[in-house]
Design a protein around this motif. Structure first.
Motif, PDB file in Angstrom:
ATOM      1  N   GLU A  55      -1.356  -0.483  -5.828  1.00 51.73           N
ATOM      2  CA  GLU A  55      -0.575   0.043  -4.713  1.00 51.73           C
ATOM      3  C   GLU A  55       0.569  -0.874  -4.292  1.00 51.73           C
ATOM      4  OE1 GLU A  55      -2.763  -0.941  -0.522  1.00 51.73           O
ATOM      5  OE2 GLU A  55      -3.515   0.784  -1.618  1.00 51.73           O
ATOM      6  N   ARG A  56       0.577  -2.109  -4.766  1.00 42.56           N
ATOM      7  CA  ARG A  56       1.686  -3.011  -4.471  1.00 42.56           C
ATOM      8  C   ARG A  56       2.896  -2.722  -5.347  1.00 42.56           C
ATOM      9  NH1 ARG A  56       2.789  -4.797  -0.664  1.00 42.56           N
ATOM     10  NH2 ARG A  56       3.237  -6.992  -1.026  1.00 42.56           N
ATOM     11  N   ALA A  62      11.084  -1.728  -2.917  1.00 41.81           N
ATOM     12  CA  ALA A  62      11.790  -2.170  -4.121  1.00 41.81           C
ATOM     13  C   ALA A  62      13.205  -1.584  -4.175  1.00 41.81           C
ATOM     14  CB  ALA A  62      11.003  -1.775  -5.364  1.00 41.81           C
ATOM     15  N   TRP A  63      13.350  -0.319  -3.777  1.00 40.32           N
ATOM     16  CA  TRP A  63      14.672   0.306  -3.820  1.00 40.32           C
ATOM     17  C   TRP A  63      15.562  -0.215  -2.685  1.00 40.32           C
ATOM     18  CZ3 TRP A  63      18.302   1.619  -6.560  1.00 40.32           C
ATOM     19  CH2 TRP A  63      19.323   2.495  -6.162  1.00 40.32           C
ATOM     20  N   PRO A 120      18.621  -1.559   3.663  1.00 38.90           N
ATOM     21  CA  PRO A 120      17.275  -1.740   4.220  1.00 38.90           C
ATOM     22  C   PRO A 120      16.632  -0.449   4.696  1.00 38.90           C
ATOM     23  CG  PRO A 120      18.951  -2.582   5.730  1.00 38.90           C
ATOM     24  CD  PRO A 120      19.650  -2.258   4.447  1.00 38.90           C
ATOM     25  N   GLY A 121      17.410   0.608   4.876  1.00 39.88           N
ATOM     26  CA  GLY A 121      16.853   1.877   5.321  1.00 39.88           C
ATOM     27  C   GLY A 121      16.488   2.826   4.196  1.00 39.88           C
ATOM     28  N   ALA A 122      16.757   2.424   2.949  1.00 44.84           N
ATOM     29  CA  ALA A 122      16.470   3.301   1.806  1.00 44.84           C
ATOM     30  C   ALA A 122      14.968   3.425   1.586  1.00 44.84           C
ATOM     31  CB  ALA A 122      17.146   2.761   0.553  1.00 44.84           C
ATOM     32  N   ASP A 123      14.537   4.578   1.081  1.00 46.25           N
ATOM     33  CA  ASP A 123      13.114   4.790   0.823  1.00 46.25           C
ATOM     34  C   ASP A 123      12.896   5.382  -0.562  1.00 46.25           C
ATOM     35  OD1 ASP A 123      13.821   7.471   1.053  1.00 46.25           O
ATOM     36  OD2 ASP A 123      12.831   7.764   2.988  1.00 46.25           O
ATOM     37  N   ALA A 124      11.648   5.732  -0.858  1.00 40.73           N
ATOM     38  CA  ALA A 124      11.297   6.230  -2.184  1.00 40.73           C
ATOM     39  C   ALA A 124      11.999   7.549  -2.500  1.00 40.73           C
ATOM     40  CB  ALA A 124       9.782   6.403  -2.296  1.00 40.73           C
ATOM     41  N   ALA A 125      12.165   8.404  -1.492  1.00 40.90           N
ATOM     42  CA  ALA A 125      12.878   9.670  -1.719  1.00 40.90           C
ATOM     43  C   ALA A 125      14.326   9.409  -2.106  1.00 40.90           C
ATOM     44  CB  ALA A 125      12.806  10.541  -0.469  1.00 40.90           C
ATOM     45  N   ASP A 126      14.950   8.405  -1.475  1.00 40.01           N
ATOM     46  CA  ASP A 126      16.320   8.033  -1.836  1.00 40.01           C
ATOM     47  C   ASP A 126      16.373   7.498  -3.267  1.00 40.01           C
ATOM     48  OD1 ASP A 126      17.323   8.637   0.735  1.00 40.01           O
ATOM     49  OD2 ASP A 126      16.658   6.692   1.476  1.00 40.01           O
ATOM     50  N   CYS A 127      15.354   6.731  -3.637  1.00 33.75           N
ATOM     51  CA  CYS A 127      15.300   6.195  -4.995  1.00 33.75           C
ATOM     52  C   CYS A 127      15.206   7.331  -6.010  1.00 33.75           C
ATOM     53  CB  CYS A 127      14.116   5.249  -5.145  1.00 33.75           C
ATOM     54  SG  CYS A 127      14.012   4.427  -6.754  1.00 33.75           S
ATOM     55  N   VAL A 174      13.883   0.548 -11.081  1.00 33.70           N
ATOM     56  CA  VAL A 174      12.854   0.493 -10.038  1.00 33.70           C
ATOM     57  C   VAL A 174      11.804   1.569 -10.278  1.00 33.70           C
ATOM     58  CG1 VAL A 174      12.430   0.928  -7.578  1.00 33.70           C
ATOM     59  CG2 VAL A 174      14.327  -0.549  -8.284  1.00 33.70           C
ATOM     60  N   TRP A 175      12.272   2.775 -10.575  1.00 39.50           N
ATOM     61  CA  TRP A 175      11.360   3.912 -10.776  1.00 39.50           C
ATOM     62  C   TRP A 175      10.462   3.693 -11.988  1.00 39.50           C
ATOM     63  CZ3 TRP A 175      10.735   7.459  -7.144  1.00 39.50           C
ATOM     64  CH2 TRP A 175      10.077   8.652  -7.459  1.00 39.50           C
ATOM     65  N   GLN A 176      11.039   3.232 -13.092  1.00 40.41           N
ATOM     66  CA  GLN A 176      10.253   3.031 -14.304  1.00 40.41           C
ATOM     67  C   GLN A 176       9.226   1.929 -14.124  1.00 40.41           C
ATOM     68  OE1 GLN A 176      10.616   5.176 -16.999  1.00 40.41           O
ATOM     69  NE2 GLN A 176       8.618   4.259 -17.500  1.00 40.41           N
ATOM     70  N   HIS A 177       9.579   0.906 -13.361  1.00 42.55           N
ATOM     71  CA  HIS A 177       8.634  -0.176 -13.059  1.00 42.55           C
ATOM     72  C   HIS A 177       7.410   0.391 -12.346  1.00 42.55           C
ATOM     73  CE1 HIS A 177       7.362  -4.264 -12.163  1.00 42.55           C
ATOM     74  NE2 HIS A 177       7.278  -3.965 -10.879  1.00 42.55           N
ATOM     75  N   ALA A 178       7.640   1.297 -11.379  1.00 45.69           N
ATOM     76  CA  ALA A 178       6.538   1.912 -10.653  1.00 45.69           C
ATOM     77  C   ALA A 178       5.733   2.851 -11.552  1.00 45.69           C
ATOM     78  CB  ALA A 178       7.080   2.676  -9.444  1.00 45.69           C
TER      79      ALA A 178
END
Length: 320
Positions: A185-186, A196-197, A204-211, A225-229
């Motif tokens: 989960e980390r 990460a994104w 600093p306000g970006a989130d997973a949906a933005d990624c 970032v996405w592929q790492h996850a």
């Protein structure tokens, strides 16, 4: 009309329903937990909300609820009916089943863990309907899972079964609040991708949906970032598949809202990692944020009858 009370308690709010014997959602409501007033106030809110639902059912359907089911976060002792610990609600060792049974006039009450209860609904009447073995994984602030076997969810000997988010996928990696380093989960939760994104994009306000949106637009930083996850998630899932051999793998939570932006690379990554294992059908969750409430209703009906109600159909509007 015979019905049961279903409650899904979250960190800030509660969702509830009255569920008929055929699985129909007869009434829905929402209420804040009042956690800012402390754990005792949260418990009082739950008991009061349940009593209101009981009264509503008696007024509108001619009889009080026959049973109740409640899903709560944190550590749950379902057998003893105790909400052991929830950091976001501040409670410890709350005998919630006994308290609810007393408030509701002595009807039987089932207590379940929120993710396992949501997984029960997904497996029995949602995306896993018809699967004899399923694994439900929720990718939210953390990562948790539910192991489904023949229409029920396995809690484990001590109530910790399904904690896939604490499989170590990167030994020596980022520290986890659980005390280990490199937990899944980390790296692959919605919260981890958001952080990460935010770091990679400088926003600093970006989130997973933005990624996810940036991945879809071809941004190479977002792609990395996405592929790492996805790689970390595939590593954790293949460990789970090796141990559990599910027929269906259901992925829910905030990260799953990216749709095929997640599922296409995830299926590929899992395929590349398996050797002798059988790859299950990998599907998105179908019930959304109603899963916990629907699962609580199923727990309640299971106290009354060995048969399972048919899939509830969520109404388009929520009654408040």
């Amino acid at each position: 009309m015979r019905h049961v009370i279903a409650l899904d308690v979250g960190g800030t709010g509660m969702k509830a329903a009255l569920v008929g014997a055929d699985g129909e959602l007869l009434h829905q409501a929402r209420l804040a937990t009042g956690r800012e007033r402390g754990p005792d106030a949260v418990v009082a809110s739950i008991l009061g909300f349940a009593a209101e639902l009981r009264a509503y059912g008696e007024r509108h359907f001619g009889e009080p609820a026959a049973a109740a089911g409640v899903a709560v976060p944190g550590i749950v002792d379902s057998e003893q009916g105790i909400a052991v610990y929830a950091a976001n609600l501040g409670w410890r060792d709350v005998p919630l089943r006994a308290l609810l049974a007393e408030r509701l006039g002595g009807v039987p009450v089932a207590l379940g863990h929120d993710v396992r209860t949501g997984g029960l609904a997904e497996g029995r009447v949602g995306a896993g309907r018809g699967a004899d073995r399923f694994l439900f994984v929720a990718l939210g602030t953390g990562i948790a899972g539910a192991i489904g076997v023949d229409g029920r969810v396995e809690a484990g000997a001590h109530g910790f079964a399904g904690e896939i988010g604490h499989i170590v996928v990167r030994p020596g990696g980022l520290p986890c609040p659980c005390g280990q380093h490199g937990c899944l989960e980390r790296f692959a939760s919605a919260a981890a991708v958001s952080q990460a994104w935010a770091d990679a994009s400088g926003d600093p306000g970006a989130d997973a949906a933005d990624c996810a949106k940036a991945v879809e637009s071809g941004d190479p930083r977002a792609g990395a970032v996405w592929q790492h996850a996805v790689d970390a998630l595939a590593d954790g899932l293949v460990t789970a598949l090796t141990l559990l051999d599910p027929r269906t793998l259901i992925i829910g939570g905030g990260l799953a809202e990216a749709g095929e932006t997640l599922f296409t690379p995830l299926r590929t990554a899992v395929d590349h990692r398996v050797t002798f294992q059988k790859v299950p059908t990998i599907v998105p969750a179908a019930l959304g944020d109603t899963a916990g409430c629907l699962g609580a209703g199923l727990l309640a009906w299971d106290l009354l009858t060995p048969t399972h109600p048919t899939a509830p159909q969520a109404p388009s509007e929520v009654t408040t």
